[in-house]
Design a protein around this motif. Structure first.
Motif, PDB file in Angstrom:
ATOM      1  N   GLY A 116     -39.632 -41.096  44.759  1.00 58.43           N
ATOM      2  CA  GLY A 116     -40.159 -39.669  44.286  1.00 58.43           C
ATOM      3  C   GLY A 116     -39.286 -39.172  43.489  1.00 58.43           C
ATOM      4  O   GLY A 116     -39.777 -38.510  42.205  1.00 58.43           O
ATOM      5  N   VAL A 117     -38.199 -39.133  43.332  1.00 59.69           N
ATOM      6  CA  VAL A 117     -36.973 -38.507  42.611  1.00 59.69           C
ATOM      7  C   VAL A 117     -36.985 -39.252  41.344  1.00 59.69           C
ATOM      8  O   VAL A 117     -37.123 -38.736  40.066  1.00 59.69           O
ATOM      9  N   VAL A 118     -36.935 -40.627  41.488  1.00 58.34           N
ATOM     10  CA  VAL A 118     -37.076 -41.226  40.226  1.00 58.34           C
ATOM     11  C   VAL A 118     -37.910 -40.976  39.496  1.00 58.34           C
ATOM     12  O   VAL A 118     -37.995 -40.877  38.101  1.00 58.34           O
ATOM     13  N   ALA A 119     -39.234 -40.761  39.927  1.00 57.13           N
ATOM     14  CA  ALA A 119     -40.447 -40.475  39.201  1.00 57.13           C
ATOM     15  C   ALA A 119     -40.227 -39.424  38.307  1.00 57.13           C
ATOM     16  O   ALA A 119     -40.611 -39.277  37.422  1.00 57.13           O
ATOM     17  N   LEU A 120     -39.863 -38.239  39.137  1.00 56.06           N
ATOM     18  CA  LEU A 120     -39.709 -36.862  38.677  1.00 56.06           C
ATOM     19  C   LEU A 120     -38.816 -37.114  37.332  1.00 56.06           C
ATOM     20  O   LEU A 120     -38.914 -36.699  36.505  1.00 56.06           O
ATOM     21  N   GLY A 121     -37.711 -37.698  37.686  1.00 58.34           N
ATOM     22  CA  GLY A 121     -36.587 -37.797  36.616  1.00 58.34           C
ATOM     23  C   GLY A 121     -37.095 -38.695  35.391  1.00 58.34           C
ATOM     24  O   GLY A 121     -36.963 -38.122  34.064  1.00 58.34           O
ATOM     25  N   PHE A 122     -37.885 -39.736  35.548  1.00 52.27           N
ATOM     26  CA  PHE A 122     -38.497 -40.467  34.402  1.00 52.27           C
ATOM     27  C   PHE A 122     -39.614 -39.329  33.465  1.00 52.27           C
ATOM     28  O   PHE A 122     -39.435 -39.389  32.370  1.00 52.27           O
ATOM     29  N   LEU A 123     -40.484 -38.792  34.356  1.00 52.03           N
ATOM     30  CA  LEU A 123     -41.441 -37.673  33.609  1.00 52.03           C
ATOM     31  C   LEU A 123     -40.755 -36.861  33.013  1.00 52.03           C
ATOM     32  O   LEU A 123     -40.926 -36.397  31.898  1.00 52.03           O
ATOM     33  N   ALA A 124     -39.589 -36.169  33.612  1.00 54.84           N
ATOM     34  CA  ALA A 124     -38.615 -35.085  32.880  1.00 54.84           C
ATOM     35  C   ALA A 124     -38.038 -35.730  31.814  1.00 54.84           C
ATOM     36  O   ALA A 124     -38.254 -34.767  30.489  1.00 54.84           O
ATOM     37  N   PHE A 125     -37.643 -36.904  31.893  1.00 48.30           N
ATOM     38  CA  PHE A 125     -37.082 -37.235  30.528  1.00 48.30           C
ATOM     39  C   PHE A 125     -38.042 -37.646  29.461  1.00 48.30           C
ATOM     40  O   PHE A 125     -37.979 -37.232  28.440  1.00 48.30           O
TER      41      PHE A 125
END
Length: 297
Positions: free
Chosen positions: A131-140
């Protein structure tokens, strides 16, 4: 007091201190009257849609967790899995510094199904990480699409590209070498993580509409995702209380956004999370019944 209990209370004390310091900081940065007017002026129709989008994201997240459970040969009925997920959300809100929702799920499933603790802990941990990886990817990704984030980094804007490019390769390497049991559900769980977080962004959009925010949406989305990443770490109270507000208000200052709207947004998201977690009360008796049967066996 034994060492485990002492550490638990020390962790809670640290979380409270961080929350108090963060809230003290944001109070000094905003106009409390304007902040109150923003919250009291929320448009109800948009707010209801935001709550629906938030819970749709949680529905997908529950399905994702069930795939991780299946990878360790734990076959949960989808309805019971969703029931347990909402009870876990409830525990995350009412038991700061205590066993928490993930801990309770691990405890109950170990008791009921005799599934090894190591596998359950790995499944819930990887569920969080994905979930955190997906958050980071979308933020970037959103930072690159537009808004102020890329420009603020000046000559270091390439770091956003680096983060976007390596996010999922690093995750796949992590699964390959640290969590190999879950390789077979990697693709489906990553798709579910991205879909769940996209629904969270939709929730953020609907919240901004409910607050009457007219512009700067991409920057608000980027801050929202960044604050969600920060709130996922065990340094904050349930719902990211304090940490989310601090990231939103500090980021709004950097991005030249309305800090009062950013604070109202953070508070509204906390209230939506709290309200949605109360759904767990409906299922609490059912889950407690399962727990009682497990303890009697």
């Amino acid at each position: 007091m034994d060492k485990q209990k002492r550490n638990k209370w020390l962790k809670l004390a640290a979380q409270v201190v961080i929350a108090v310091v963060a809230i003290y900081f944001v109070i000094g940065e905003i106009d409390l009257k304007e902040y109150k007017n923003r919250l009291l002026g929320v448009k109800f129709g948009w707010l209801v849609l935001a709550i629906i989008a938030f819970n749709a994201s949680k529905l997908l997240a529950a399905f994702r967790l069930n795939h991780f459970f299946k990878a360790i040969q734990l076959e949960l009925d989808s309805r019971f899995n969703l029931t347990l997920y909402y009870v876990g959300m409830l525990y995350n809100q009412v038991l700061p510094g205590g066993i928490g929702g993930d801990g309770y799920k691990v405890y109950l499933l170990n008791k009921q199904y005799k599934t090894p603790l190591k596998g359950l802990i790995a499944a819930t941990l990887l569920d969080r990480i994905s979930g955190v990886v997906a958050l980071g990817f979308l933020a970037f990704l959103l930072a690159l699409i537009g808004g102020e984030a890329y420009g603020l980094l000046e000559g270091y804007g390439f770091l956003i590209w680096v983060g976007l490019i390596i996010a999922y390769p690093c995750y796949y390497v992590l699964v390959q070498f640290v969590f190999p049991t879950f390789k077979k559900v990697n693709h489906i769980t990553n798709l579910q993580s991205l879909s769940s977080q996209i629904l969270q962004v939709l929730c953020a959009y609907l919240m901004l509409k409910s607050l009457g925010v007219a512009d700067g949406y991409l920057d608000y989305f980027t801050l929202f995702l960044a604050s969600s990443v920060a709130a996922a770490f065990p340094i904050s109270l349930p719902g990211g209380l304090g940490v989310r507000e601090g990231v939103m208000v500090w980021g709004a200052h950097l991005f030249i956004l309305d800090q009062n709207a950013a604070m109202a947004f953070a508070s509204l998201f906390f209230l939506i999370t709290l309200f949605s977690s109360l759904i767990g009360l409906i299922y609490l008796r059912q889950v407690k019944s399962v727990e009682a049967k497990s303890n009697s066996n």
